[in-house]
Design a protein around this motif. Structure first.
Motif, PDB file in Angstrom:
ATOM      1  N   PRO A  10       9.459 -54.254  38.162  1.00  0.00           N
ATOM      2  CA  PRO A  10      10.089 -53.816  39.414  1.00  0.00           C
ATOM      3  C   PRO A  10       9.641 -54.697  40.576  1.00  0.00           C
ATOM      4  O   PRO A  10       8.645 -55.412  40.475  1.00  0.00           O
ATOM      5  N   ALA A  11      10.367 -54.633  41.670  1.00  0.00           N
ATOM      6  CA  ALA A  11       9.899 -55.291  42.881  1.00  0.00           C
ATOM      7  C   ALA A  11       8.506 -54.727  43.162  1.00  0.00           C
ATOM      8  O   ALA A  11       8.286 -53.523  43.062  1.00  0.00           O
ATOM      9  N   THR A  12       7.557 -55.611  43.465  1.00  0.00           N
ATOM     10  CA  THR A  12       6.158 -55.184  43.567  1.00  0.00           C
ATOM     11  C   THR A  12       5.452 -55.887  44.706  1.00  0.00           C
ATOM     12  O   THR A  12       5.657 -57.072  44.937  1.00  0.00           O
ATOM     13  N   THR A  13       4.607 -55.131  45.391  1.00  0.00           N
ATOM     14  CA  THR A  13       3.693 -55.694  46.368  1.00  0.00           C
ATOM     15  C   THR A  13       2.281 -55.435  45.860  1.00  0.00           C
ATOM     16  O   THR A  13       1.965 -54.317  45.457  1.00  0.00           O
ATOM     17  N   GLU A  39      -5.058 -48.070  43.860  1.00  0.00           N
ATOM     18  CA  GLU A  39      -4.119 -47.016  44.248  1.00  0.00           C
ATOM     19  C   GLU A  39      -2.722 -47.601  44.089  1.00  0.00           C
ATOM     20  O   GLU A  39      -2.478 -48.763  44.438  1.00  0.00           O
ATOM     21  N   VAL A  40      -1.797 -46.806  43.542  1.00  0.00           N
ATOM     22  CA  VAL A  40      -0.446 -47.281  43.265  1.00  0.00           C
ATOM     23  C   VAL A  40       0.559 -46.272  43.806  1.00  0.00           C
ATOM     24  O   VAL A  40       0.439 -45.076  43.551  1.00  0.00           O
ATOM     25  N   GLU A  41       1.549 -46.759  44.558  1.00  0.00           N
ATOM     26  CA  GLU A  41       2.636 -45.917  45.057  1.00  0.00           C
ATOM     27  C   GLU A  41       3.952 -46.480  44.556  1.00  0.00           C
ATOM     28  O   GLU A  41       4.022 -47.652  44.175  1.00  0.00           O
ATOM     29  N   ALA A  42       4.992 -45.643  44.554  1.00  0.00           N
ATOM     30  CA  ALA A  42       6.270 -46.120  44.024  1.00  0.00           C
ATOM     31  C   ALA A  42       7.449 -45.420  44.670  1.00  0.00           C
ATOM     32  O   ALA A  42       7.351 -44.282  45.128  1.00  0.00           O
ATOM     33  N   ILE A  84       0.895 -51.880  44.746  1.00  0.00           N
ATOM     34  CA  ILE A  84      -0.400 -51.840  44.062  1.00  0.00           C
ATOM     35  C   ILE A  84      -1.455 -52.333  45.041  1.00  0.00           C
ATOM     36  O   ILE A  84      -1.356 -53.443  45.564  1.00  0.00           O
ATOM     37  N   TYR A  85      -2.450 -51.510  45.257  1.00  0.00           N
ATOM     38  CA  TYR A  85      -3.546 -51.830  46.168  1.00  0.00           C
ATOM     39  C   TYR A  85      -4.839 -51.784  45.370  1.00  0.00           C
ATOM     40  O   TYR A  85      -5.122 -50.785  44.699  1.00  0.00           O
ATOM     41  N   VAL A  86      -5.611 -52.863  45.407  1.00  0.00           N
ATOM     42  CA  VAL A  86      -6.846 -52.942  44.632  1.00  0.00           C
ATOM     43  C   VAL A  86      -7.967 -53.509  45.499  1.00  0.00           C
ATOM     44  O   VAL A  86      -7.714 -54.205  46.487  1.00  0.00           O
ATOM     45  N   THR A  87      -9.190 -53.226  45.091  1.00  0.00           N
ATOM     46  CA  THR A  87     -10.343 -53.746  45.831  1.00  0.00           C
ATOM     47  C   THR A  87     -10.720 -55.157  45.395  1.00  0.00           C
ATOM     48  O   THR A  87     -11.496 -55.822  46.072  1.00  0.00           O
ATOM     49  N   ASP A  88     -10.167 -55.641  44.274  1.00  0.00           N
ATOM     50  CA  ASP A  88     -10.468 -56.990  43.795  1.00  0.00           C
ATOM     51  C   ASP A  88      -9.264 -57.510  43.002  1.00  0.00           C
ATOM     52  O   ASP A  88      -9.083 -57.150  41.839  1.00  0.00           O
ATOM     53  N   LEU A  89      -8.452 -58.354  43.640  1.00  0.00           N
ATOM     54  CA  LEU A  89      -7.252 -58.879  42.988  1.00  0.00           C
ATOM     55  C   LEU A  89      -7.576 -59.716  41.757  1.00  0.00           C
ATOM     56  O   LEU A  89      -6.857 -59.663  40.757  1.00  0.00           O
ATOM     57  N   ASP A  90      -8.637 -60.507  41.818  1.00  0.00           N
ATOM     58  CA  ASP A  90      -8.996 -61.344  40.675  1.00  0.00           C
ATOM     59  C   ASP A  90      -9.345 -60.483  39.462  1.00  0.00           C
ATOM     60  O   ASP A  90      -8.907 -60.762  38.344  1.00  0.00           O
ATOM     61  N   GLU A  91     -10.144 -59.450  39.670  1.00  0.00           N
ATOM     62  CA  GLU A  91     -10.510 -58.559  38.567  1.00  0.00           C
ATOM     63  C   GLU A  91      -9.277 -57.827  38.037  1.00  0.00           C
ATOM     64  O   GLU A  91      -9.088 -57.704  36.829  1.00  0.00           O
ATOM     65  N   PHE A  92      -8.430 -57.371  38.940  1.00  0.00           N
ATOM     66  CA  PHE A  92      -7.195 -56.692  38.522  1.00  0.00           C
ATOM     67  C   PHE A  92      -6.350 -57.622  37.664  1.00  0.00           C
ATOM     68  O   PHE A  92      -5.886 -57.245  36.582  1.00  0.00           O
ATOM     69  N   ALA A  93      -6.160 -58.843  38.121  1.00  0.00           N
ATOM     70  CA  ALA A  93      -5.322 -59.807  37.400  1.00  0.00           C
ATOM     71  C   ALA A  93      -5.902 -60.150  36.031  1.00  0.00           C
ATOM     72  O   ALA A  93      -5.161 -60.312  35.060  1.00  0.00           O
ATOM     73  N   SER A  94      -7.216 -60.236  35.928  1.00  0.00           N
ATOM     74  CA  SER A  94      -7.829 -60.658  34.669  1.00  0.00           C
ATOM     75  C   SER A  94      -8.026 -59.528  33.667  1.00  0.00           C
ATOM     76  O   SER A  94      -8.198 -59.787  32.479  1.00  0.00           O
ATOM     77  N   LYS A  95      -7.981 -58.273  34.106  1.00  0.00           N
ATOM     78  CA  LYS A  95      -8.335 -57.173  33.208  1.00  0.00           C
ATOM     79  C   LYS A  95      -7.235 -56.145  32.958  1.00  0.00           C
ATOM     80  O   LYS A  95      -7.457 -55.206  32.196  1.00  0.00           O
TER      81      LYS A  95
END
Length: 140
Positions: free
Chosen positions: A101-104, A119-122, A76-87
């Motif tokens: 699953p195992a996650t980065t 963006e998410v890859e798997a 999981i790739y995001v432009t703002d980890l804090d926003e991703f985590a909170s929303k």
């Protein structure tokens, strides 16, 4: 035998393939919050973009007979980890339930499409999807 798949219900890829399958192993290219016409959905809305991205990931997996529970590695790739985590916690629960699953997770400065926030890859193994009992984490 290698299969390259571009599901009809996901936007047409530009210079890459959405899914590569070798045997029961599946690699899904980074999925974006894109509609079938190639437009970024939910500009400025991390929750909406996450929902669309997970939806596209699910469609890619379903195109080869896999499910989200078959994922063994999620990026999981995001432009703002804090926003991703909170929303997005509830959205993750909607798609993955109790499965983890195992996650980065990484924060990046931007994507190829500037309005994308995620963006998410798997990597998945078809048929490996675990029951609720089997997905309980073990500490050894």
């Amino acid at each position: 035998m290698r299969e390259v798949i571009n599901p009809k219900n996901v936007h047409w890829p530009f210079g890459f393939s959405h899914v590569v399958k070798v045997g029961d192993t599946v690699w899904v290219s980074g999925q974006l919050p894109m509609d079938q016409d190639g437009n970024i959905v939910g500009q400025g809305d991390m929750a909406m973009q996450t929902e669309k991205t997970y939806e596209n990931l699910q469609k890619c997996l379903e195109s080869v007979g896999a499910t989200l529970r078959d994922i063994v590695m999620l990026g999981i790739y995001v432009t703002d980890l804090d926003e991703f985590a909170s929303k997005t916690a509830e959205i993750r629960k909607k798609y993955f339930g109790k499965y983890r699953p195992a996650t980065t997770g990484l924060e990046v400065s931007r994507f190829y499409f500037p309005d994308a926030m995620i963006e998410v890859e798997a990597t998945a193994v078809i048929g490996s999807g675990a029951s609720d009992e089997a997905i309980k984490p073990k500490q050894i």
